[in-house]
Write an enzyme that holds these catalytic residues in place. Structure first.
Site, PDB file in Angstrom:
ATOM      1  N   SER A  43      63.061  34.953 -10.580  1.00  0.00           N
ATOM      2  CA  SER A  43      63.118  33.483 -10.736  1.00  0.00           C
ATOM      3  C   SER A  43      63.462  32.844  -9.396  1.00  0.00           C
ATOM      4  CB  SER A  43      64.187  33.108 -11.769  1.00  0.00           C
ATOM      5  OG  SER A  43      63.920  33.725 -12.991  1.00  0.00           O
ATOM      6  N   GLU A  63      55.439  34.177 -14.846  1.00  0.00           N
ATOM      7  CA  GLU A  63      55.126  32.912 -14.148  1.00  0.00           C
ATOM      8  C   GLU A  63      56.183  31.844 -14.407  1.00  0.00           C
ATOM      9  OE1 GLU A  63      51.131  31.646 -13.704  1.00  0.00           O
ATOM     10  OE2 GLU A  63      50.350  33.626 -14.162  1.00  0.00           O
ATOM     11  N   GLN A 101      55.540  38.480 -40.629  1.00  0.00           N
ATOM     12  CA  GLN A 101      56.301  38.330 -41.882  1.00  0.00           C
ATOM     13  C   GLN A 101      55.356  38.250 -43.087  1.00  0.00           C
ATOM     14  OE1 GLN A 101      59.515  38.582 -41.818  1.00  0.00           O
ATOM     15  NE2 GLN A 101      59.928  38.217 -43.985  1.00  0.00           N
ATOM     16  N   ILE A 158      53.204  43.304 -10.384  1.00  0.00           N
ATOM     17  CA  ILE A 158      52.050  42.542  -9.888  1.00  0.00           C
ATOM     18  C   ILE A 158      50.789  42.864 -10.709  1.00  0.00           C
ATOM     19  CG2 ILE A 158      50.668  41.938  -7.855  1.00  0.00           C
ATOM     20  CD1 ILE A 158      53.753  41.214  -7.736  1.00  0.00           C
ATOM     21  N   SER A 217      61.105  30.746 -19.624  1.00  0.00           N
ATOM     22  CA  SER A 217      61.296  29.481 -20.367  1.00  0.00           C
ATOM     23  C   SER A 217      62.472  28.702 -19.782  1.00  0.00           C
ATOM     24  CB  SER A 217      61.563  29.773 -21.849  1.00  0.00           C
ATOM     25  OG  SER A 217      60.365  30.155 -22.486  1.00  0.00           O
TER      26      SER A 217
HETATM   27  C1  LIG Z   1      53.614  42.145 -17.180  1.00  0.00           C
HETATM   28  C2  LIG Z   1      54.079  41.274 -16.052  1.00  0.00           C
HETATM   29  C3  LIG Z   1      53.155  40.754 -15.154  1.00  0.00           C
HETATM   30  C4  LIG Z   1      53.575  40.000 -14.060  1.00  0.00           C
HETATM   31  N1  LIG Z   1      52.658  39.585 -13.110  1.00  0.00           N
HETATM   32  C5  LIG Z   1      53.114  39.062 -11.932  1.00  0.00           C
HETATM   33  C6  LIG Z   1      52.184  38.811 -10.841  1.00  0.00           C
HETATM   34  O1  LIG Z   1      50.963  38.998 -10.963  1.00  0.00           O
HETATM   35  N2  LIG Z   1      52.703  38.359  -9.663  1.00  0.00           N
HETATM   36  C7  LIG Z   1      54.035  38.125  -9.490  1.00  0.00           C
HETATM   37  O2  LIG Z   1      54.416  37.741  -8.386  1.00  0.00           O
HETATM   38  N3  LIG Z   1      54.922  38.320 -10.511  1.00  0.00           N
HETATM   39  C8  LIG Z   1      54.493  38.798 -11.720  1.00  0.00           C
HETATM   40  N4  LIG Z   1      55.378  39.043 -12.745  1.00  0.00           N
HETATM   41  C9  LIG Z   1      56.805  38.762 -12.523  1.00  0.00           C
HETATM   42  C10 LIG Z   1      57.326  37.597 -13.360  1.00  0.00           C
HETATM   43  O3  LIG Z   1      56.817  36.393 -12.886  1.00  0.00           O
HETATM   44  C11 LIG Z   1      58.878  37.683 -13.313  1.00  0.00           C
HETATM   45  O4  LIG Z   1      59.231  38.780 -14.137  1.00  0.00           O
HETATM   46  C12 LIG Z   1      59.529  36.410 -13.770  1.00  0.00           C
HETATM   47  O5  LIG Z   1      59.320  35.389 -12.837  1.00  0.00           O
HETATM   48  C13 LIG Z   1      61.042  36.578 -13.984  1.00  0.00           C
HETATM   49  O6  LIG Z   1      61.662  37.218 -12.919  1.00  0.00           O
HETATM   50  P1  LIG Z   1      62.637  38.487 -13.206  1.00  0.00           P
HETATM   51  O7  LIG Z   1      61.900  39.414 -14.091  1.00  0.00           O
HETATM   52  O8  LIG Z   1      63.117  38.998 -11.912  1.00  0.00           O
HETATM   53  O9  LIG Z   1      63.843  37.880 -14.056  1.00  0.00           O
HETATM   54  P2  LIG Z   1      65.153  37.152 -13.469  1.00  0.00           P
HETATM   55  O10 LIG Z   1      64.779  36.107 -12.496  1.00  0.00           O
HETATM   56  O11 LIG Z   1      66.134  38.181 -13.037  1.00  0.00           O
HETATM   57  O12 LIG Z   1      65.695  36.434 -14.779  1.00  0.00           O
HETATM   58  C14 LIG Z   1      66.480  37.111 -15.764  1.00  0.00           C
HETATM   59  C15 LIG Z   1      67.000  36.068 -16.755  1.00  0.00           C
HETATM   60  O13 LIG Z   1      67.847  35.127 -16.060  1.00  0.00           O
HETATM   61  C16 LIG Z   1      67.370  33.819 -16.314  1.00  0.00           C
HETATM   62  N5  LIG Z   1      67.601  32.966 -15.141  1.00  0.00           N
HETATM   63  C17 LIG Z   1      67.337  33.254 -13.841  1.00  0.00           C
HETATM   64  N6  LIG Z   1      67.617  32.205 -13.064  1.00  0.00           N
HETATM   65  C18 LIG Z   1      68.081  31.214 -13.882  1.00  0.00           C
HETATM   66  C19 LIG Z   1      68.522  29.877 -13.689  1.00  0.00           C
HETATM   67  N7  LIG Z   1      68.555  29.314 -12.466  1.00  0.00           N
HETATM   68  N8  LIG Z   1      68.925  29.158 -14.764  1.00  0.00           N
HETATM   69  C20 LIG Z   1      68.882  29.711 -16.022  1.00  0.00           C
HETATM   70  N9  LIG Z   1      68.458  30.970 -16.273  1.00  0.00           N
HETATM   71  C21 LIG Z   1      68.055  31.712 -15.218  1.00  0.00           C
HETATM   72  C22 LIG Z   1      65.885  33.963 -16.582  1.00  0.00           C
HETATM   73  O14 LIG Z   1      65.382  32.833 -17.294  1.00  0.00           O
HETATM   74  C23 LIG Z   1      65.876  35.248 -17.381  1.00  0.00           C
HETATM   75  O15 LIG Z   1      66.155  34.968 -18.745  1.00  0.00           O
HETATM   76  C24 LIG Z   1      54.964  39.727 -13.881  1.00  0.00           C
HETATM   77  C25 LIG Z   1      55.893  40.211 -14.813  1.00  0.00           C
HETATM   78  C26 LIG Z   1      55.469  40.985 -15.872  1.00  0.00           C
HETATM   79  C27 LIG Z   1      56.497  41.533 -16.804  1.00  0.00           C
END
Ligand SMILES: Cc1cc2nc3c(=O)[nH]c(=O)nc-3n(C[C@H](O)[C@H](O)[C@H](O)COP(=O)(O)OP(=O)(O)OC[C@H]3O[C@@H](n4cnc5c(N)ncnc54)[C@H](O)[C@@H]3O)c2cc1C
Length: 384
Positions: A132, A366, A339, A157, A369
């Site tokens: 994020s 992307e 369900q 990715i 929520s």
């Molecule tokens: C199958 C798949 C395909 C993907 N494809 C791509 C791709 O093509 N290119 C790419 O670059 N990325 C890709 N992603 C990465 C995806 O965009 C990230 O997983 C996503 O942005 C969340 O980052 P994270 O998993 O590190 O979670 P984190 O950022 O660690 O978040 C963990 C939790 O903390 C919460 N959180 C974090 N910051 C805050 C805040 N400021 N306020 C409130 N809550 C917060 C989040 O909402 C979440 O619930 C992909 C992911 C998956 C699983």
């Protein structure tokens, strides 16, 4: 206001729906179970014109409006999330940055094959410690003579390690700004460049037939000319790309919600308990009514955001709203649909369990929520 789709958009919807029913539905469950990316359906999707949909014909694209692309993604997602992911990532995240920020040489070099689906391009933003908080990118690119030297890694990715992946747009730290913040730039790295390795990630709960990868850069050298757009504009380019990408995630939510609804409607009429089709128990009929209502709202919100984009109006807030709402609607619809299927809904044979799993990616990828709510709350002026 005109809520009618154009004749071309209606024709497109019908042809993509027929294609998804004929070519994807029969293989989707098996591919999901085997965790297999299908080069066969990929080729057919390319032949149908599902890549480069919003790209000008000058570069081999279909020259359509954005809403047409969104309708196509919605129709594929109505049948299968993994295939929709390949299209959404291929178009919005792969082709998008090259088309919108690339110079003429880069566009001519990469876009024609990407637009036929012969090749795919990846979007390398997320890192193990920058999800994020995407601007916390630790991957570096240092200019050495006429070459950038990349070190670091990316994770999760989409389309990053398929046999037909031609390369990736990689967000790198290229320096430090006068105010001490990192200077971030996008650099294009072609597959097969020495020092660039990929690893396919297995064991996903969602999108199991889509290609997800880790990218590794170890003293990886690429020509200086592989910079995308202006030096220091990388984060802005990535965020702008995600605005469009959120519409395609919205389309996947909408299509997945519709697919869940269709499965529930069919099964609800077929399954008889207490001498009555279960859909006629009012509690179930009301559930179907709620699903229909939410799907309608989701479609209006998403199409409005696309209309804004197609008419060159600001659409960032609406894109975040559509992504958030459509993905959460799919979650509720898939839950209701399982369900309604009772115990059978938990069996792979009934497909609805795949929708139940796949929906979860949409509230995370992307921008989660929570991040969408952050974006919206900023844009509506909560923190002024
Ligand atoms: C199958 C798949 C395909 C993907 N494809 C791509 C791709 O093509 N290119 C790419 O670059 N990325 C890709 N992603 C990465 C995806 O965009 C990230 O997983 C996503 O942005 C969340 O980052 P994270 O998993 O590190 O979670 P984190 O950022 O660690 O978040 C963990 C939790 O903390 C919460 N959180 C974090 N910051 C805050 C805040 N400021 N306020 C409130 N809550 C917060 C989040 O909402 C979440 O619930 C992909 C992911 C998956 C699983």
């Amino acid at each position: 206001m005109d809520f009618n789709l154009s004749m071309e958009q209606e024709i497109l919807r019908n042809s993509v729906r027929q294609f998804a029913e004929k070519e994807i539905r029969p293989v989707a469950r098996q591919l999901d179970e085997k965790e297999e990316f299908s080069y066969d359906t990929m080729r057919k999707m390319g032949e149908l014109g599902l890549f480069g949909m919003f790209v000008s014909e000058k570069y081999g694209g279909q020259g359509m409006d954005y809403i047409s692309y969104i309708i196509a993604t919605e129709e594929i997602a109505r049948i299968d999330g993994s295939h929709a992911a390949t299209i959404a990532a291929g178009n919005s995240l792969g082709i998008g940055p090259l088309y919108y920020f690339g110079n003429e040489d880069q566009k001519k070099k990469y876009l024609p094959k990407l637009c036929t689906g012969e090749t795919l391009w990846a979007f390398g933003l997320t890192e193990p410690n920058a999800g994020s908080d995407a601007s916390n990118s630790q991957t570096t690119a240092v200019l050495d003579g006429d070459e950038w030297v990349l070190n670091g890694s990316k994770i999760f990715i989409t389309n990053g390690s398929a046999d037909i992946t031609a390369g990736a747009t990689v967000l790198c730290k290229t320096g430090t700004r006068p105010d001490g913040r990192p200077e971030l730039s996008c650099i294009l790295v072609e597959s097969g460049t020495p020092g660039f390795e990929t690893r396919t990630m297995h064991g996903k709960m969602v999108w199991r037939a889509s290609n997800t990868s880790e990218l590794y850069f170890s003293d990886c050298r690429v020509p200086k000319t592989n910079l995308l757009g202006l030096r220091g504009n990388g984060f802005h380019q990535m965020m702008q790309t995600l605005d469009g990408g959120r519409l395609s995630i919205g389309a996947m939510g909408l299509g997945g919600a519709q697919g869940s609804y269709d499965l529930a409607m069919k099964y609800g009429h077929e399954r008889v308990q207490f001498d009555q089709p279960i859909i006629q128990f009012q509690v179930n009929a009301f559930k179907m009514a709620d699903m229909a209502l939410e799907i309608e709202c989701a479609r209006l919100l998403l199409y409005k955001a696309c209309w804004l984009r197609d008419n060159n109006k600001p659409f960032g807030k609406e894109a975040a709203m559509a992504k958030l709402y459509c993905s959460e609607v799919m979650g509720r619809c898939a839950d209701h649909a399982v369900q309604l299927h009772g115990g059978y809904g938990l069996m792979k044979e009934y497909n609805v369990e795949r929708f139940y799993r796949d929906q979860k990616l949409l509230t995370i990828g992307e921008g989660t929520s929570e991040v969408q709510r952050l974006v919206i709350s900023r844009l509506i002026g909560c923190y002024n």
